[in-house]
Design an enzyme around this catalytic site. Sequence first.
Site, short mmCIF file in Angstrom:
data_model
loop_
_atom_site.label_atom_id
_atom_site.label_comp_id
_atom_site.label_asym_id
_atom_site.label_seq_id
_atom_site.Cartn_x
_atom_site.Cartn_y
_atom_site.Cartn_z
CD GLU A 116 19.67 -53.62 53.70
OE1 GLU A 116 20.43 -52.66 53.76
OE2 GLU A 116 18.49 -53.58 54.11
CG ASN A 136 15.25 -53.16 50.33
OD1 ASN A 136 14.84 -53.11 49.17
ND2 ASN A 136 15.46 -52.08 51.07
CE1 TYR A 175 14.92 -43.56 49.83
CE2 TYR A 175 14.75 -45.91 49.38
CZ TYR A 175 14.89 -44.86 50.28
OH TYR A 175 15.02 -45.13 51.61
CE LYS A 176 14.97 -50.93 45.06
NZ LYS A 176 15.43 -51.53 46.33
CE1 TYR A 225 11.47 -50.09 47.78
CE2 TYR A 225 10.39 -48.34 46.55
CZ TYR A 225 11.53 -48.89 47.10
OH TYR A 225 12.73 -48.24 46.98
CG HIS A 252 10.60 -47.12 56.70
ND1 HIS A 252 10.64 -47.45 58.03
CD2 HIS A 252 11.38 -48.03 56.07
CE1 HIS A 252 11.39 -48.52 58.19
NE2 HIS A 252 11.85 -48.90 57.03
NE ARG A 266 10.65 -55.72 53.46
CZ ARG A 266 11.40 -54.74 52.94
NH1 ARG A 266 12.40 -54.24 53.62
NH2 ARG A 266 11.13 -54.23 51.75
#
Lengths: 336, 320
Positions: free
Chosen positions: A263, A222, A314-315, A31, A190, A220
């Site tokens: 995204e 993701n 997490y993903k 990240y 978040h 950005r």
Amino acid sequence: MTAVTGADAARPVPEGLERFPFPLTEDAYRYSTNVEPARKPVRTAAGGWGTRIIDIDGHYDGELRERAAILQRDPSRMALAPHMGPAAWDALMYCLECLAREYPDRMGLVREGRRFAWSNRLQDLRVDGVIGDDDSVPGGPLTFLAGQIQEDIALLDKREGALWLDGGVVTFASNWSMAFDVGMRFLEIHGPVPRVHEERVITRAHDFLMRMQPGEAYRRTNWSMTVDRRLDVSTETYPEWGSSRTEVLEDPRLPQRLHLRVEVQHLIALPHTGAVLFLIRTYLEPFERLAQIPQWRARLHAVLSELPQDMADYKGLARYRPRLVQWLAGEDTVRR
Amino acid sequence: MTALPPALRDGLDLMVTEVCRYSERLVSLRMRAADERPLPSYVPGSHLAVACGDGINAYSLTGSGLYPERYAVSVRLDAAGAGGSVAMHRLRPGDVLRSSRPRSQFAPVAQARRHLLLAGGIGVTPILSHARAAHEWGTSADVLYVHRPGEGIHAAELRELAGPQLSVACLTSREAFGRALRGRLAGSPLGTHLYACGPEPFMEAVLRAAREHGWPEGRLHAESFGAASLDPGEPFGVKLPDGTRIPVPAGVSLLEALESAGRAVPNMCRQGVCGQCALTVTAGRPLHRDHYLTEAEKEENRLIMSCVSRSLDRELEVRP
């Protein structure tokens, strides 16, 4: 179709991949506050993307039909706090101006004072509206906007030194819930992301957003993974898609069914209210197609092999990882 | 003047279309884009940073900010000032000036139940912008405007905005303003946000009164102009990455000391507001005196606004 340069110059790029925003630019992913100015062109191994804020592609009609159906079934995907009326109009006019400028052959906007005429040839649509009069556009400004663009919309108000999610139309959420998060602070939303607190990524993003001057636009990317071409993987529909995540592991068609979900998020400080508009555009491509670009296959293999476990968890991709890494390396050993 | 700061480089060329002289000391200017393109909308309470004379001055825009056909600012002649207002008073229709895009640092709070808008003298300009936006969007506002007799440059325009949701009182005596203010501070509904703009003594008096009436800090918004004069501070020194040491005497800012030593730093407002002259601190503790960094950032001591802030230690190590 664009041709790939270099060793694979002869091989054509599969349809639709030329403009795919392939998000991995290094062989290791962490990240970061990976924000860059909007409209900056990006070259990829298959072509390029990024010159526009709002992107219209071949899925336009289908995705807008899907969004309308979702909103009909579940109106909680749209929310707007009462004080966000001016921000919703600001968002609508900003996006209509963008569309008219970026797609002059298909979209048109004429404005005189507060009155405007909007035309969208893709929908054979013409609307005469009045800025500030919610009844002058079908559904009100935010819902109307959600019917013109493929992007999901989130509106953040700036107050008390923080950003608050106070409105939006989000039908294609990636494992979150608009209805649950609305009214929260940006930093609260978040909270569950691993590592970002130690590394201050979210805090820095927050400070950056607080300081954006009206009219500025950044973006950005993701990414995560989704089984099948399913845009709506919101918390609300978990019962529909949750089991596919384990079921696909036994499916020999995993490389066709598992999609890289990218995204492209635009962050825009709206000109008249200063509210922050998040546009979240979701692209889905199966690994089987992405792997036809050799550089992408190699990059995906490197990133997925190296990705730390907490980030993979997490993903939501930890379970797919072993098989995917094997397949990308050309050693898929699962029984056929 | 050194190279233009980024905000002006990415800014606009504005052509004066009308000059409206209200009095010897007060003038309003209307401007359009020199290339005739539409002007960007702006947030109520925004200002332009304008290159005028030898420096850069900030002027509040007086419109509502929604699709403006012209940008309008009002300027009070300050013969004792740095010369910016004198240059602005000399402008004639057809003159072109370099300006930033509108910058928002005094924005309304969308969730406020009401805006209590307090103007002293030429501080009326952003207050007029707020009042116009409240009028256009139908939100609740309460305006108190105190000015010297004969200097109520925007009193008539404010009165025209008055309606059921928007009250306006223009006063020419300090006592009458004080009474009206105390009434508003005691009687405004919970959830009202206070906005004050005017000379420093006006702002101090208003904010002190609001605190005495128990208004929380989060509801108080103040825009100062005519740079609050900060105390000259203690002398200190800075060390640059190449090892150079530069003294910063009392009464001279870090920014000025660096400029005198031939080390230009991008800057704009020179008042601790815009954030352009930030330097990274690698050793030593800054004495923060700016309005730009958040409290958390000030505690971290990683950045210093070189135009106003100084040092708690005898030496600071900084890099651009």
